[in-house]
Design an enzyme around this catalytic site. Structure first.
Site, PDB file in Angstrom:
ATOM      1  N   ASN A  11       1.021  -1.162  -0.009  1.00  0.00           N
ATOM      2  CA  ASN A  11      -0.104   0.016  -0.027  1.00  0.00           C
ATOM      3  C   ASN A  11       1.017   1.194   0.155  1.00  0.00           C
ATOM      4  OD1 ASN A  11      -1.721   2.046   0.300  1.00  0.00           O
ATOM      5  ND2 ASN A  11      -2.286   1.564   2.675  1.00  0.00           N
ATOM      6  N   TRP A  12       0.923   1.942  -1.138  1.00  0.00           N
ATOM      7  CA  TRP A  12       1.804   3.081  -1.273  1.00  0.00           C
ATOM      8  C   TRP A  12       1.498   4.364  -0.716  1.00  0.00           C
ATOM      9  CZ3 TRP A  12       4.078   2.496  -6.961  1.00  0.00           C
ATOM     10  CH2 TRP A  12       4.858   1.435  -7.323  1.00  0.00           C
ATOM     11  N   LYS A  13       0.271   4.343  -0.345  1.00  0.00           N
ATOM     12  CA  LYS A  13      -0.723   5.470   0.345  1.00  0.00           C
ATOM     13  C   LYS A  13      -0.380   6.635  -0.775  1.00  0.00           C
ATOM     14  CE  LYS A  13       0.368   3.441   4.853  1.00  0.00           C
ATOM     15  NZ  LYS A  13       0.078   3.302   6.235  1.00  0.00           N
ATOM     16  N   HIS A  97      -9.294   0.794   5.101  1.00  0.00           N
ATOM     17  CA  HIS A  97      -8.006   1.107   5.600  1.00  0.00           C
ATOM     18  C   HIS A  97      -8.152   2.077   6.913  1.00  0.00           C
ATOM     19  CE1 HIS A  97      -4.108   2.400   6.335  1.00  0.00           C
ATOM     20  NE2 HIS A  97      -3.532   1.210   5.809  1.00  0.00           N
ATOM     21  N   GLU A  99      -6.630   4.543   7.776  1.00  0.00           N
ATOM     22  CA  GLU A  99      -6.570   6.039   7.672  1.00  0.00           C
ATOM     23  C   GLU A  99      -7.881   6.388   7.054  1.00  0.00           C
ATOM     24  OE1 GLU A  99      -2.873   5.371   5.537  1.00  0.00           O
ATOM     25  OE2 GLU A  99      -1.728   4.826   7.317  1.00  0.00           O
ATOM     26  N   GLU A 169      -5.344  -5.361  10.424  1.00  0.00           N
ATOM     27  CA  GLU A 169      -4.050  -4.398  10.941  1.00  0.00           C
ATOM     28  C   GLU A 169      -4.414  -3.543  12.124  1.00  0.00           C
ATOM     29  OE1 GLU A 169      -2.096  -2.977   6.966  1.00  0.00           O
ATOM     30  OE2 GLU A 169      -4.033  -1.706   7.038  1.00  0.00           O
ATOM     31  N   GLY A 175       2.536   2.143  10.802  1.00  0.00           N
ATOM     32  CA  GLY A 175       3.464   3.227  10.621  1.00  0.00           C
ATOM     33  C   GLY A 175       4.178   3.569  11.874  1.00  0.00           C
ATOM     34  N   SER A 215       3.705  -2.356  10.311  1.00  0.00           N
ATOM     35  CA  SER A 215       5.000  -2.238  10.307  1.00  0.00           C
ATOM     36  C   SER A 215       5.837  -3.717  10.051  1.00  0.00           C
ATOM     37  CB  SER A 215       5.507  -2.001  12.081  1.00  0.00           C
ATOM     38  OG  SER A 215       5.073  -0.616  12.139  1.00  0.00           O
ATOM     39  N   GLY A 236       2.862  -1.056   4.096  1.00  0.00           N
ATOM     40  CA  GLY A 236       2.950   0.419   3.938  1.00  0.00           C
ATOM     41  C   GLY A 236       4.127   0.673   3.940  1.00  0.00           C
ATOM     42  N   GLY A 237       5.034   1.245   4.670  1.00  0.00           N
ATOM     43  CA  GLY A 237       6.377   1.928   4.621  1.00  0.00           C
ATOM     44  C   GLY A 237       7.400   0.970   3.916  1.00  0.00           C
TER      45      GLY A 237
HETATM   46  C1  PEP Z   1      -0.629   0.162   5.944  1.00  0.00           C
HETATM   47  O1  PEP Z   1      -0.740   1.134   5.732  1.00  0.00           O
HETATM   48  O2  PEP Z   1      -1.733  -0.917   5.703  1.00  0.00           O
HETATM   49  C2  PEP Z   1       0.610  -0.485   6.767  1.00  0.00           C
HETATM   50  C3  PEP Z   1       0.471  -1.657   7.244  1.00  0.00           C
HETATM   51  O3  PEP Z   1       1.446   0.497   7.037  1.00  0.00           O
HETATM   52  P1  PEP Z   1       3.036   0.208   7.748  1.00  0.00           P
HETATM   53  O4  PEP Z   1       3.632  -1.184   7.233  1.00  0.00           O
HETATM   54  O5  PEP Z   1       3.656   1.289   7.366  1.00  0.00           O
HETATM   55  O6  PEP Z   1       2.601   0.148   9.149  1.00  0.00           O
END
Ligand code: PEP
Length: 254
Positions: A11-13, A97, A99, A169, A175, A215, A236-237
């Site tokens: 997920n590049w957000k 998600h 966010e 999640e 994050g 994470s 994500g990251g």
């Molecule tokens: C996400 O946004 O779905 C996520 C899990 O982010 P991160 O891996 O950066 O915690």
């Protein structure tokens, strides 16, 4: 029972211009070419979907969008319809998600509407659920998950469940660098699978894939994937660099 195919999605957000997205996907294709036994998807921002789709021609990497709106078309300034995503080559769409829930007013009800609209257009769904830190500290993890599963999947039948992947999640792990331990994640994943069995059937619960997100890195993916009920990751990251995401995709070699 057929084994569940591991599924790693990035997920590049709100990251990557179109030019940067093309560079990343080129590097990723090279870094994971020849990998077998794992499904892979990337979810760039809307603006880069078409260009990334072109870049992915002939590749096994699937294209995903990060959200959609449930109406087909009309006066909904700023929104994107399921058909528009289909047309630019999306196979999956991420829905619910945290966010979106935290910053953009998404509720279980709107999540449910979006899931139905996506499925009706032939898109597969990555359906995100997870408790906040406050909910976890108040001992509400399982009741929150139960409500999100029941309401998010309301009125969806067995057939529709074939096109849904659940992403657990925990919001406190997104994050933040704080991953749930494999044991903590597995406990919730087992609970989710049990809930799906109660709502649907043993068969549906055994087939549905449940990704972990929060994470995830090349350092912790192996321990997570060793758990019986963890079938992949929503990343994500660590999906913003081909080097780290490709290691996650290649978790079996770690
Ligand atoms: C996400 O946004 O779905 C996520 C899990 O982010 P991160 O891996 O950066 O915690």
């Amino acid at each position: 029972m057929m084994g569940r195919l591991p599924f790693m999605a990035g997920n590049w957000k709100m990251n990557k211009t179109t030019g940067e997205a093309i560079d990343l996907v080129r590097e990723l294709k090279a870094a994971i070419s020849g990998v077998k036994g794992v499904e892979v998807a990337v979810a760039p921002p809307f603006t880069a979907l078409y260009a990334v789709c072109k870049e992915l021609e002939g590749s096994f990497i699937r294209l995903a969008a990060q959200n959609l709106y449930w109406e087909e078309k009309g006066a909904f300034t700023g929104e994107v319809s399921p058909l528009m995503l289909k047309e630019v080559g999306c196979h999956y769409v991420i829905i619910g998600h945290s966010e979106r829930r935290q910053f953009f007013g998404e509720t279980d009800e709107t999540v449910n509407r979006r899931i139905k609209a996506a499925l009706a257009q032939g898109l597969k769904v990555i359906f995100c659920i997870g408790e906040t830190l406050k909910e976890k500290e108040e001992g509400k993890t399982f009741s929150v998950i139960e409500r999100q599963v029941e309401d998010g999947l309301k009125n969806l039948g067995d057939k529709e469940m074939e096109n849904i992947v659940i992403a657990y999640e925990p919001v406190w792990a997104i994050g933040t660098g704080k991953t749930a331990t494999p044991g903590q994640a597995e406990e919730v994943h087992r609970f989710i699978r049990g809930k799906i069995e109660k709502l649907y059937s043993r068969e549906v619960s055994e087939e549905i894939r449940i990704q972990y997100g929060g994470s995830v890195t090349p350092e912790n993916i192996k321990g997570l994937m060793e758990q019986a009920n963890i079938d992949g990751a929503l990343v994500g990251g660590a999906s913003l660099k081909a080097e780290s995401f490709s290691k996650i995709v290649r978790f079996k070699e770690l």
